[in-house]
Design a protein around this motif. Sequence first.
Motif, PDB file in Angstrom:
ATOM      1  N   GLN A 128       0.472  -1.351   0.122  1.00  0.00           N
ATOM      2  CA  GLN A 128      -0.286   0.378  -0.062  1.00  0.00           C
ATOM      3  C   GLN A 128       1.190   1.206   0.139  1.00  0.00           C
ATOM      4  O   GLN A 128       2.133   0.984   0.550  1.00  0.00           O
ATOM      5  CB  GLN A 128      -0.700   0.016   1.298  1.00  0.00           C
ATOM      6  N   SER A 129       0.325   2.644   0.000  1.00  0.00           N
ATOM      7  CA  SER A 129       1.324   3.568  -0.476  1.00  0.00           C
ATOM      8  C   SER A 129       1.146   4.431   0.860  1.00  0.00           C
ATOM      9  O   SER A 129       0.139   4.072   1.828  1.00  0.00           O
ATOM     10  CB  SER A 129       0.415   4.590  -1.084  1.00  0.00           C
ATOM     11  N   GLU A 130       1.647   4.554   1.442  1.00  0.00           N
ATOM     12  CA  GLU A 130       2.684   5.626   2.748  1.00  0.00           C
ATOM     13  C   GLU A 130       2.235   6.574   2.328  1.00  0.00           C
ATOM     14  O   GLU A 130       3.458   6.528   2.024  1.00  0.00           O
ATOM     15  CB  GLU A 130       3.940   4.418   3.150  1.00  0.00           C
ATOM     16  N   ASN A 131       2.072   7.552   3.376  1.00  0.00           N
ATOM     17  CA  ASN A 131       2.135   8.960   3.637  1.00  0.00           C
ATOM     18  C   ASN A 131       3.294   8.980   4.900  1.00  0.00           C
ATOM     19  O   ASN A 131       2.997   8.690   6.131  1.00  0.00           O
ATOM     20  CB  ASN A 131       0.837   9.556   3.792  1.00  0.00           C
ATOM     21  N   ARG A 176       7.669   4.992  -6.105  1.00  0.00           N
ATOM     22  CA  ARG A 176       7.196   6.041  -6.857  1.00  0.00           C
ATOM     23  C   ARG A 176       6.649   6.916  -5.707  1.00  0.00           C
ATOM     24  O   ARG A 176       6.181   6.225  -4.659  1.00  0.00           O
ATOM     25  CB  ARG A 176       6.204   6.046  -7.701  1.00  0.00           C
ATOM     26  N   LEU A 177       7.936   8.764  -5.502  1.00  0.00           N
ATOM     27  CA  LEU A 177       7.619   9.124  -4.581  1.00  0.00           C
ATOM     28  C   LEU A 177       6.850  10.459  -5.053  1.00  0.00           C
ATOM     29  O   LEU A 177       7.553  10.890  -6.133  1.00  0.00           O
ATOM     30  CB  LEU A 177       8.806   9.484  -3.970  1.00  0.00           C
ATOM     31  N   GLU A 178       6.206  10.965  -4.387  1.00  0.00           N
ATOM     32  CA  GLU A 178       5.124  12.199  -4.931  1.00  0.00           C
ATOM     33  C   GLU A 178       4.650  13.050  -3.792  1.00  0.00           C
ATOM     34  O   GLU A 178       4.529  12.738  -2.921  1.00  0.00           O
ATOM     35  CB  GLU A 178       3.622  11.740  -5.331  1.00  0.00           C
ATOM     36  N   ILE A 202       8.905  11.338  -8.275  1.00  0.00           N
ATOM     37  CA  ILE A 202      10.182  10.916  -8.975  1.00  0.00           C
ATOM     38  C   ILE A 202      10.713   8.906  -8.198  1.00  0.00           C
ATOM     39  O   ILE A 202       9.597   8.262  -7.698  1.00  0.00           O
ATOM     40  CB  ILE A 202      11.383  10.976  -7.626  1.00  0.00           C
ATOM     41  N   GLU A 203      10.839   8.708  -9.557  1.00  0.00           N
ATOM     42  CA  GLU A 203      10.303   7.162  -9.747  1.00  0.00           C
ATOM     43  C   GLU A 203      11.559   6.519  -9.481  1.00  0.00           C
ATOM     44  O   GLU A 203      12.435   6.228 -10.658  1.00  0.00           O
ATOM     45  CB  GLU A 203       9.784   6.431 -10.955  1.00  0.00           C
ATOM     46  N   PRO A 254       5.466   1.351  -3.305  1.00  0.00           N
ATOM     47  CA  PRO A 254       6.470   0.571  -3.327  1.00  0.00           C
ATOM     48  C   PRO A 254       6.053  -0.020  -4.969  1.00  0.00           C
ATOM     49  O   PRO A 254       4.943  -0.212  -5.455  1.00  0.00           O
ATOM     50  CB  PRO A 254       6.108  -0.073  -2.715  1.00  0.00           C
ATOM     51  N   ILE A 255       6.592  -0.231  -5.447  1.00  0.00           N
ATOM     52  CA  ILE A 255       7.234  -0.649  -7.240  1.00  0.00           C
ATOM     53  C   ILE A 255       7.312  -2.265  -6.932  1.00  0.00           C
ATOM     54  O   ILE A 255       8.141  -2.972  -6.594  1.00  0.00           O
ATOM     55  CB  ILE A 255       7.846  -0.582  -7.754  1.00  0.00           C
TER      56      ILE A 255
END
Length: 230
Positions: free
Chosen positions: A23-26, A80-82, A177-178, A224-225
């Motif tokens: 899962q995405s992480e804040n 991947r960082l957004e 940023i990937e 995470p990818i």
Amino acid sequence: MKFYLSVLLILSSSVLPFSSYAQSENLFNGKDLTGWYIDIPEMDNDASLKSSFLVREGLLVSMGNPQGHLISNDSYKDYRLEIEYRFAGEPGNCGVLVHASTPRALYGMFPKSIEVQMMHENAGDFWCIVEDIKVPNMEKRRGKKEEWGITEGKKRRILNLTDNSEKPLGEWNSMKIECLDNRVKVWVNGDLVNEGYDCTANKGQIALQAEGAEVEFRKVLLTPITQLSK
């Protein structure tokens, strides 16, 4: 009915690998700096100095001075960082460091890493900080080959592909940023602005800079990818 159940089993088993995606992480929770630590060299000898990093009205703020870094406790690989950010006052300098490791490896300040520049009108440049990365047209974008390097006094800056992707001062910018294996790709407001390969690191901590200008962050999201084997 048996056939129907068999089909269901096949379909369900075929999608199981996708559930392995993390899962995405804040990385910023909107309340405090949990998950990060502050490294500001000037504070070593002056306890009266206030930290450059704080939370204000739900935003993570880099005040710019004293200069230093906000560094993630954890290290990451293949993600991947957004980020959503804006310069709150005067335009200035800041950056996101990926694959960060050894602290204060450059000029007694910067951790070993690859910096993705956020400096106003230069967002997306790479800066090599005791790590290296390659891009196409290296001599055009980095200068004379004999002057390249990753330490003090060397040509460590690699120009991005476009300097017109940022929004007007005061508006929110999005940066993605990937990092995948030894490649790093950067988008600013949807434009692909840099892509490097053969990076000398493929994992590490993430750091945000205090580098002279006040910058607000409202999103720092890491996904995470997961590469599925075929």
